[in-house]
Scaffold this motif. Structure first.
Motif, mmCIF file in Angstrom:
data_model
loop_
_atom_site.group_PDB
_atom_site.id
_atom_site.type_symbol
_atom_site.label_atom_id
_atom_site.label_comp_id
_atom_site.label_asym_id
_atom_site.label_seq_id
_atom_site.Cartn_x
_atom_site.Cartn_y
_atom_site.Cartn_z
ATOM 1 N N PRO A 1 43.990 48.426 50.849
ATOM 2 C CA PRO A 1 44.510 49.069 49.636
ATOM 3 C C PRO A 1 43.888 48.532 48.350
ATOM 4 C CG PRO A 1 46.292 48.692 51.175
ATOM 5 C CD PRO A 1 45.090 48.011 51.760
ATOM 6 N N ASP A 2 43.651 47.231 48.283
ATOM 7 C CA ASP A 2 43.064 46.673 47.063
ATOM 8 C C ASP A 2 41.633 47.146 46.855
ATOM 9 O OD1 ASP A 2 45.359 45.361 46.350
ATOM 10 O OD2 ASP A 2 44.690 43.375 47.010
ATOM 11 N N ASP A 3 40.900 47.374 47.937
ATOM 12 C CA ASP A 3 39.539 47.887 47.816
ATOM 13 C C ASP A 3 39.548 49.338 47.328
ATOM 14 O OD1 ASP A 3 38.522 45.484 48.698
ATOM 15 O OD2 ASP A 3 38.261 46.143 50.772
ATOM 16 N N ILE A 4 40.498 50.121 47.829
ATOM 17 C CA ILE A 4 40.621 51.517 47.386
ATOM 18 C C ILE A 4 41.029 51.553 45.921
ATOM 19 C CG2 ILE A 4 41.894 53.673 47.715
ATOM 20 C CD1 ILE A 4 42.144 52.924 50.680
ATOM 21 N N LYS A 5 41.931 50.670 45.545
ATOM 22 C CA LYS A 5 42.381 50.589 44.153
ATOM 23 C C LYS A 5 41.197 50.317 43.217
ATOM 24 C CE LYS A 5 46.155 48.251 43.561
ATOM 25 N NZ LYS A 5 47.139 47.142 43.396
ATOM 26 N N GLU A 6 40.367 49.366 43.590
ATOM 27 C CA GLU A 6 39.202 49.029 42.765
ATOM 28 C C GLU A 6 38.213 50.182 42.705
ATOM 29 O OE1 GLU A 6 35.727 46.083 43.719
ATOM 30 O OE2 GLU A 6 37.322 44.947 42.720
ATOM 31 N N ASP A 7 38.011 50.845 43.833
ATOM 32 C CA ASP A 7 37.074 51.966 43.880
ATOM 33 C C ASP A 7 37.528 53.095 42.962
ATOM 34 O OD1 ASP A 7 34.686 53.168 45.361
ATOM 35 O OD2 ASP A 7 36.210 54.698 45.680
ATOM 36 N N LEU A 8 38.815 53.416 42.994
ATOM 37 C CA LEU A 8 39.350 54.478 42.152
ATOM 38 C C LEU A 8 39.210 54.130 40.678
ATOM 39 C CD1 LEU A 8 42.590 55.283 44.166
ATOM 40 C CD2 LEU A 8 40.648 56.828 43.847
ATOM 41 N N GLN B 1 35.974 51.244 29.782
ATOM 42 C CA GLN B 1 37.114 52.103 30.117
ATOM 43 C C GLN B 1 37.546 51.894 31.572
ATOM 44 O OE1 GLN B 1 34.367 53.148 28.365
ATOM 45 N NE2 GLN B 1 35.518 53.146 26.433
ATOM 46 N N SER B 2 36.595 51.698 32.462
ATOM 47 C CA SER B 2 36.935 51.505 33.871
ATOM 48 C C SER B 2 37.667 50.184 34.085
ATOM 49 C CB SER B 2 35.675 51.568 34.740
ATOM 50 O OG SER B 2 34.832 50.451 34.525
ATOM 51 N N GLU B 3 37.277 49.174 33.353
ATOM 52 C CA GLU B 3 37.930 47.869 33.494
ATOM 53 C C GLU B 3 39.362 47.908 32.966
ATOM 54 O OE1 GLU B 3 35.195 45.287 31.539
ATOM 55 O OE2 GLU B 3 33.922 45.048 33.324
ATOM 56 N N LYS B 4 39.592 48.681 31.913
ATOM 57 C CA LYS B 4 40.954 48.849 31.406
ATOM 58 C C LYS B 4 41.814 49.596 32.417
ATOM 59 C CE LYS B 4 39.881 48.692 26.454
ATOM 60 N NZ LYS B 4 39.840 49.457 25.172
ATOM 61 N N LEU B 5 41.218 50.579 33.080
ATOM 62 C CA LEU B 5 41.960 51.324 34.087
ATOM 63 C C LEU B 5 42.283 50.433 35.282
ATOM 64 C CD1 LEU B 5 43.083 54.129 34.732
ATOM 65 C CD2 LEU B 5 40.936 54.640 35.896
ATOM 66 N N LEU B 6 41.367 49.556 35.645
ATOM 67 C CA LEU B 6 41.627 48.625 36.739
ATOM 68 C C LEU B 6 42.821 47.733 36.416
ATOM 69 C CD1 LEU B 6 40.823 47.478 39.476
ATOM 70 C CD2 LEU B 6 39.218 45.954 38.295
ATOM 71 N N ALA B 7 42.948 47.333 35.153
ATOM 72 C CA ALA B 7 44.106 46.532 34.741
ATOM 73 C C ALA B 7 45.405 47.316 34.931
ATOM 74 C CB ALA B 7 43.944 46.099 33.288
ATOM 75 N N MET B 8 45.374 48.613 34.655
ATOM 76 C CA MET B 8 46.550 49.466 34.869
ATOM 77 C C MET B 8 46.902 49.544 36.353
ATOM 78 S SD MET B 8 46.244 52.791 32.381
ATOM 79 C CE MET B 8 47.723 53.446 33.155
ATOM 80 N N PHE B 9 45.890 49.556 37.179
ATOM 81 C CA PHE B 9 46.103 49.669 38.622
ATOM 82 C C PHE B 9 46.847 48.454 39.193
ATOM 83 C CE2 PHE B 9 43.238 53.281 39.216
ATOM 84 C CZ PHE B 9 43.708 53.849 40.394
ATOM 85 N N GLN B 10 46.820 47.346 38.487
ATOM 86 C CA GLN B 10 47.470 46.141 39.015
ATOM 87 C C GLN B 10 48.979 46.310 39.132
ATOM 88 O OE1 GLN B 10 45.270 44.151 40.330
ATOM 89 N NE2 GLN B 10 43.791 45.523 39.332
ATOM 90 N N ILE C 1 50.290 49.061 40.206
ATOM 91 C CA ILE C 1 50.468 50.130 41.188
ATOM 92 C C ILE C 1 50.295 49.577 42.601
ATOM 93 C CG2 ILE C 1 49.601 52.363 41.986
ATOM 94 C CD1 ILE C 1 50.860 52.448 39.218
ATOM 95 N N THR C 2 51.160 49.991 43.500
ATOM 96 C CA THR C 2 51.055 49.593 44.907
ATOM 97 C C THR C 2 50.465 50.726 45.726
ATOM 98 O OG1 THR C 2 52.991 48.133 44.738
ATOM 99 C CG2 THR C 2 52.326 48.828 46.949
ATOM 100 N N LEU C 3 49.371 50.450 46.392
ATOM 101 C CA LEU C 3 48.770 51.412 47.306
ATOM 102 C C LEU C 3 49.153 51.067 48.736
ATOM 103 C CD1 LEU C 3 47.084 52.054 44.739
ATOM 104 C CD2 LEU C 3 45.150 52.495 46.260
ATOM 105 N N LYS C 4 49.227 52.091 49.564
ATOM 106 C CA LYS C 4 49.584 51.905 50.963
ATOM 107 C C LYS C 4 48.335 51.985 51.842
ATOM 108 C CE LYS C 4 53.934 54.375 50.143
ATOM 109 N NZ LYS C 4 54.726 55.588 50.502
ATOM 110 N N THR C 5 48.477 51.510 53.074
ATOM 111 C CA THR C 5 47.413 51.711 54.043
ATOM 112 C C THR C 5 47.318 53.201 54.325
ATOM 113 O OG1 THR C 5 47.827 49.551 55.040
ATOM 114 C CG2 THR C 5 46.593 51.153 56.353
#
Length: 300
Positions: free
Chosen positions: A234-241, A202-211, A213-217
């Motif tokens: 931002p990419d590290d925060i995205k992966e952590d979430l 489930q977490s890996e599927k969510l990570l695919a969704m995050f791609q 999404i743009t995160l800011k500093t």
């Protein structure tokens, strides 16, 4: 003072938690945006009955954390760091200015739906207090050797841990720890087995969704409770979430790291108070407050 905003996870929810949000124009906008995106009124998320559903719980905690965190900033109380436990990482990222609130609502909805679909019943989380790590880990190892699904999910304090897995096995693990003459246990108000390999897919599927999404500093420094360190990219925060639902959480180590960085004030967003107690054990001589239990004038 150097301060951190902390954001609680599942188990801290309570009925009508969204009905007493601060009276502020920005909070009104947050509430309206949530209702527009989710297509429901907030009172449909936080009734006693609604909060038996992990989807409603996670969304309510997100909205509550963002509303209070942004309100405090609007009245001049700004965090140097943000740290969220489990689902609390999402409002932390929003309040830090890294994750857009609308994106957070959609992602948390997908996160919760996938967790619920994977484990609709029979699973959960159990807290053990008063026992040492070696005894808790030994109980988990023994049951895992027998093929049982139980995992050490959260290391919240020197003598406070949370297990995740099948409820039947969680009960066995607690009994194994108590057989050593130590430890007390209680099931948490959580209906899914978070922070363990059971949610890897489930977490890996969510990570695919995050791609998409743009995160800011971030404006405030974002701390990963899974890694017990500050994440800046931002990419590290995205992966952590995305992956935190399947990763073990190290709350105690995260608090210690912040203390070593000079943090001397911790403010826990409603509806929680447990994180305040955990932080207080680390932040000797510091100030630790649960926002819902104080008069804000005392910290302005």
């Amino acid at each position: 003072m150097t301060q951190v905003f902390t954001f609680p996870g599942q188990g801290s929810q309570r009925a009508h938690m969204l009905q007493n949000l601060p009276d502020h124009p920005n909070v009104t906008l947050i509430k309206q945006q949530a209702e527009d995106i989710l297509g429901v009124k907030l009172n449909a998320l936080d009734s006693q009955e609604a909060l038996t559903d992990t989807v409603n719980v996670q969304l309510a905690l997100l909205i509550c954390g963002v509303a209070w965190g942004q309100y405090l900033q609007n009245v001049g109380i700004k965090p140097d760091y943000v740290l969220g436990l489990s689902i609390g990482a999402y409002p932390a990222a929003v309040v830090a200015g890294s994750l857009d609130f609308g994106d957070a609502l959609r992602l948390v909805k997908a996160r919760a739906d996938s967790m619920k679909s994977a484990y609709p019943s029979g699973y959960g989380m159990l807290a053990i207090t008063g026992a040492e790590f070696k005894h808790v880990q030994a109980a988990v190892n023994l049951l895992q050797e027998k093929g049982e699904k139980v995992y050490l999910a959260n290391l919240n304090g020197e003598y406070q841990f949370v297990l995740a897995g099948e409820k039947r096995v969680l009960k066995n693990a607690a009994e194994q720890v108590r057989s050593q003459g130590i430890g007390a246990s209680v099931f948490l108000d959580v209906t899914v087995p978070s922070h363990c390999p059971l949610l890897k897919e489930q977490s890996e599927k969510l990570l695919a969704m995050f791609q998409a999404i743009t995160l800011k500093t971030s404006n405030s420094l974002y701390v990963s409770a899974a890694k017990a360190r500050v994440l800046r990219k931002p990419d590290d925060i995205k992966e952590d979430l995305a992956l935190n639902m399947a990763h073990q959480l190290h709350w105690y180590d995260s608090c210690q790291m912040l203390a070593e960085r000079g943090v001397n004030k911790a403010l826990e967003m409603p509806p929680g108070s447990t994180l305040t107690g955990l932080f207080r054990k680390v932040l000797n001589g510091g100030e630790c407050y649960s926002i819902e239990n104080i008069n804000l004038k005392t910290i302005l």
